[in-house]
Design a protein around this motif. Structure first.
Motif, PDB file in Angstrom:
ATOM      1  N   ALA A 163       1.141  52.940  26.590  1.00 30.59           N
ATOM      2  CA  ALA A 163       1.010  54.216  25.763  1.00 30.59           C
ATOM      3  C   ALA A 163      -0.749  53.657  26.362  1.00 30.59           C
ATOM      4  O   ALA A 163      -1.110  52.686  24.917  1.00 30.59           O
ATOM      5  CB  ALA A 163       1.715  54.632  24.707  1.00 30.59           C
ATOM      6  N   THR A 181       5.429  65.046  26.681  1.00 29.26           N
ATOM      7  CA  THR A 181       5.099  65.739  25.445  1.00 29.26           C
ATOM      8  C   THR A 181       5.247  66.472  25.980  1.00 29.26           C
ATOM      9  O   THR A 181       4.048  67.205  26.159  1.00 29.26           O
ATOM     10  CB  THR A 181       4.964  64.575  24.546  1.00 29.26           C
ATOM     11  OG1 THR A 181       5.097  63.157  23.782  1.00 29.26           O
ATOM     12  CG2 THR A 181       4.663  65.371  23.553  1.00 29.26           C
ATOM     13  N   TYR A 216       7.616  48.435  19.738  1.00 29.94           N
ATOM     14  CA  TYR A 216       8.388  48.547  20.923  1.00 29.94           C
ATOM     15  C   TYR A 216       8.521  46.693  21.640  1.00 29.94           C
ATOM     16  O   TYR A 216       9.444  46.400  22.374  1.00 29.94           O
ATOM     17  CB  TYR A 216       7.216  48.680  21.972  1.00 29.94           C
ATOM     18  CG  TYR A 216       6.514  49.470  22.149  1.00 29.94           C
ATOM     19  CD1 TYR A 216       7.486  50.613  23.048  1.00 29.94           C
ATOM     20  CD2 TYR A 216       5.619  50.911  21.628  1.00 29.94           C
ATOM     21  CE1 TYR A 216       7.686  51.770  23.062  1.00 29.94           C
ATOM     22  CE2 TYR A 216       5.421  52.159  22.076  1.00 29.94           C
ATOM     23  CZ  TYR A 216       5.962  52.418  22.836  1.00 29.94           C
ATOM     24  OH  TYR A 216       5.984  54.258  22.890  1.00 29.94           O
ATOM     25  N   SER A 256       4.562  52.680  32.285  1.00 32.65           N
ATOM     26  CA  SER A 256       4.033  53.771  32.180  1.00 32.65           C
ATOM     27  C   SER A 256       3.553  52.844  30.524  1.00 32.65           C
ATOM     28  O   SER A 256       3.832  53.986  29.967  1.00 32.65           O
ATOM     29  CB  SER A 256       5.622  54.835  32.263  1.00 32.65           C
ATOM     30  OG  SER A 256       5.203  54.754  31.305  1.00 32.65           O
ATOM     31  N   GLN A 281       0.539  48.756  21.153  1.00 30.62           N
ATOM     32  CA  GLN A 281       0.658  49.848  21.572  1.00 30.62           C
ATOM     33  C   GLN A 281       2.240  50.871  21.348  1.00 30.62           C
ATOM     34  O   GLN A 281       2.306  52.162  21.090  1.00 30.62           O
ATOM     35  CB  GLN A 281       1.924  50.203  23.343  1.00 30.62           C
ATOM     36  CG  GLN A 281       1.020  50.079  24.501  1.00 30.62           C
ATOM     37  CD  GLN A 281       1.261  49.624  25.531  1.00 30.62           C
ATOM     38  OE1 GLN A 281       1.876  50.755  26.213  1.00 30.62           O
ATOM     39  NE2 GLN A 281       1.442  48.344  26.417  1.00 30.62           N
ATOM     40  N   THR A 333      -4.629  54.448  24.153  1.00 34.96           N
ATOM     41  CA  THR A 333      -4.741  55.580  22.807  1.00 34.96           C
ATOM     42  C   THR A 333      -6.396  55.534  22.943  1.00 34.96           C
ATOM     43  O   THR A 333      -6.790  54.653  22.964  1.00 34.96           O
ATOM     44  CB  THR A 333      -4.975  55.046  21.377  1.00 34.96           C
ATOM     45  OG1 THR A 333      -3.718  55.024  21.036  1.00 34.96           O
ATOM     46  CG2 THR A 333      -5.735  55.521  20.881  1.00 34.96           C
ATOM     47  N   ASP A 365       8.414  50.840  29.890  1.00 36.20           N
ATOM     48  CA  ASP A 365       7.047  51.397  29.407  1.00 36.20           C
ATOM     49  C   ASP A 365       6.258  50.580  29.822  1.00 36.20           C
ATOM     50  O   ASP A 365       5.143  51.065  29.501  1.00 36.20           O
ATOM     51  CB  ASP A 365       8.112  51.939  28.345  1.00 36.20           C
ATOM     52  CG  ASP A 365       9.125  52.688  28.042  1.00 36.20           C
ATOM     53  OD1 ASP A 365       9.295  53.223  29.438  1.00 36.20           O
ATOM     54  OD2 ASP A 365       9.380  53.021  26.749  1.00 36.20           O
ATOM     55  N   PRO A 406       5.558  59.015  33.936  1.00 27.58           N
ATOM     56  CA  PRO A 406       5.260  58.367  33.133  1.00 27.58           C
ATOM     57  C   PRO A 406       6.782  58.170  32.481  1.00 27.58           C
ATOM     58  O   PRO A 406       7.694  59.077  32.724  1.00 27.58           O
ATOM     59  CB  PRO A 406       4.426  59.810  32.048  1.00 27.58           C
ATOM     60  CG  PRO A 406       4.902  60.394  32.506  1.00 27.58           C
ATOM     61  CD  PRO A 406       4.911  60.627  34.393  1.00 27.58           C
ATOM     62  N   THR A 439      -3.033  59.548  21.879  1.00 31.62           N
ATOM     63  CA  THR A 439      -2.664  58.675  22.564  1.00 31.62           C
ATOM     64  C   THR A 439      -2.071  59.348  23.810  1.00 31.62           C
ATOM     65  O   THR A 439      -1.537  60.480  23.748  1.00 31.62           O
ATOM     66  CB  THR A 439      -1.359  57.915  21.658  1.00 31.62           C
ATOM     67  OG1 THR A 439      -2.025  56.878  20.531  1.00 31.62           O
ATOM     68  CG2 THR A 439      -0.764  56.395  23.031  1.00 31.62           C
ATOM     69  N   THR A 440      -2.430  58.988  24.644  1.00 32.69           N
ATOM     70  CA  THR A 440      -1.766  59.900  26.205  1.00 32.69           C
ATOM     71  C   THR A 440      -0.774  58.184  26.980  1.00 32.69           C
ATOM     72  O   THR A 440      -1.136  56.802  26.693  1.00 32.69           O
ATOM     73  CB  THR A 440      -2.553  60.378  27.065  1.00 32.69           C
ATOM     74  OG1 THR A 440      -3.445  59.007  27.532  1.00 32.69           O
ATOM     75  CG2 THR A 440      -3.298  61.478  26.308  1.00 32.69           C
ATOM     76  N   VAL A 441       0.181  58.551  28.232  1.00 33.16           N
ATOM     77  CA  VAL A 441       1.293  58.313  29.067  1.00 33.16           C
ATOM     78  C   VAL A 441       0.616  57.957  29.600  1.00 33.16           C
ATOM     79  O   VAL A 441       0.221  59.098  30.523  1.00 33.16           O
ATOM     80  CB  VAL A 441       2.749  58.269  28.361  1.00 33.16           C
ATOM     81  CG1 VAL A 441       3.344  57.811  29.741  1.00 33.16           C
ATOM     82  CG2 VAL A 441       3.376  58.109  27.731  1.00 33.16           C
TER      83      VAL A 441
END
Length: 302
Positions: free
Chosen positions: A163, A74, A227, A161, A223, A165, A157, A70, A170-172
């Protein structure tokens, strides 16, 4: 034997001026050539850095069942915090992609491009806060010193990688090697001033978007609205470090700054690990270089 008169010989003023003029003309011709040669050497050194990242990526993917890393994790302590006490806020509680790759490189200096003025890793020596804000006050996550871990290379990104939801969380979720249809032509890393980059999906540069299926802007914006501005981090452009959403620079200024990294060429590392340079204009506009088809097929890229 006759005596020879000895005379004193030297240049006349006119002759000296002519010589000086010739030297000045030669200098005017040669100095730009020398400058280009030096920049080419820096570009080659920077490209060597990317090749090492490509090798490290291949080893990482092998170790993690062909899953890519990723752009950040976090809730994981930033490994630079002990070295650089000035790292605070969100910067302190996140591990960025360079720290995931470094165990396979074992030299953080690889993440400094010699053509990037003020290149750093760990934390930025000028003390500037990413996004122009500090202490977690920014809504897009970019804040405090050292955010991103370095300022010379950016990760793809949105496709490598993304994002995702689910249920409000929200996760990568980076893709697997098998889910990338064009591994030899899909970008993983580019020259940049921030750790994340995308193409110019909204055509703010006016250069036009090519090989597009028309869904990229919505995919990127879903996302996070900010961005879509990340193309302004490519090369030596500094959107994220100029205040983020509140201080977005003029697109034409971003284009000029972006092109200045390697004389309008941008070094790129691809998903399969190889690296090469690509003209800036093509890099920010050609969707075949970025998309994994997560937002829909790109038939013209196959």
């Amino acid at each position: 034997m006759s005596n020879l008169r000895r005379g004193r010989f030297g240049f006349t003023l006119i002759e000296l001026l002519v010589v000086i003029a010739i030297i000045a003309i030669l200098a005017a011709i040669l100095f730009p050539v020398f400058a280009k040669a030096r920049e080419k050497a820096r570009q080659i050194s920077c490209l060597s850095n990317m090749k090492q990242m490509g090798t490290a990526t291949a080893m990482y993917v092998q170790d993690y069942d062909e899953q890519f890393y990723p752009h950040r994790q976090t809730g994981v302590p930033n490994p630079f915090v002990g070295q650089f006490p000035q790292i605070t806020g969100k910067s302190a509680g996140r591990m960025f992609w360079i720290s995931l790759l470094n165990p396979y490189i074992k030299n953080y200096d690889v993440f400094k491009c010699p053509s990037n003025p003020g290149a750093w890793w760990g934390t930025n020596p000028d003390g500037t806060n990413c996004g122009g804000q500090s202490n977690n006050t920014t809504t897009n996550g970019c804040s405090d010193q050292g955010y991103g871990g370095q300022n010379s290379y950016g990760h793809n990104d949105m496709w490598m990688s993304p994002a995702v939801t689910n249920g409000g969380t929200t996760t990568v979720q980076p893709p697997s090697m098998a889910s990338v249809p064009r591994v030899a032509s899909t970008i993983l890393i580019t020259d940049a001033t921030y750790y994340g980059v995308v193409p110019d999906v909204n055509n703010e540069s006016g250069l036009g978007l090519i090989n597009s299926n028309g869904q990229e802007s919505a995919y990127v914006t879903a996302q996070g609205s900010f961005y879509a501005e990340y193309w302004k981090n490519i090369g030596n452009a500094r959107w994220s470090w100029n205040g983020g959403q509140s201080m977005a620079p003029d697109p034409s200024a971003s284009v000029l700054a972006g092109k200045s990294r390697h004389s309008e060429q941008i070094n790129v590392q691809f998903v399969d690990g190889h690296a090469k340079s690509i003209p800036y204009n093509r890099l920010i506009t050609d969707m075949c270089l970025w998309s994994t088809d997560a937002e829909g097929a790109h038939a013209s890229c196959n």
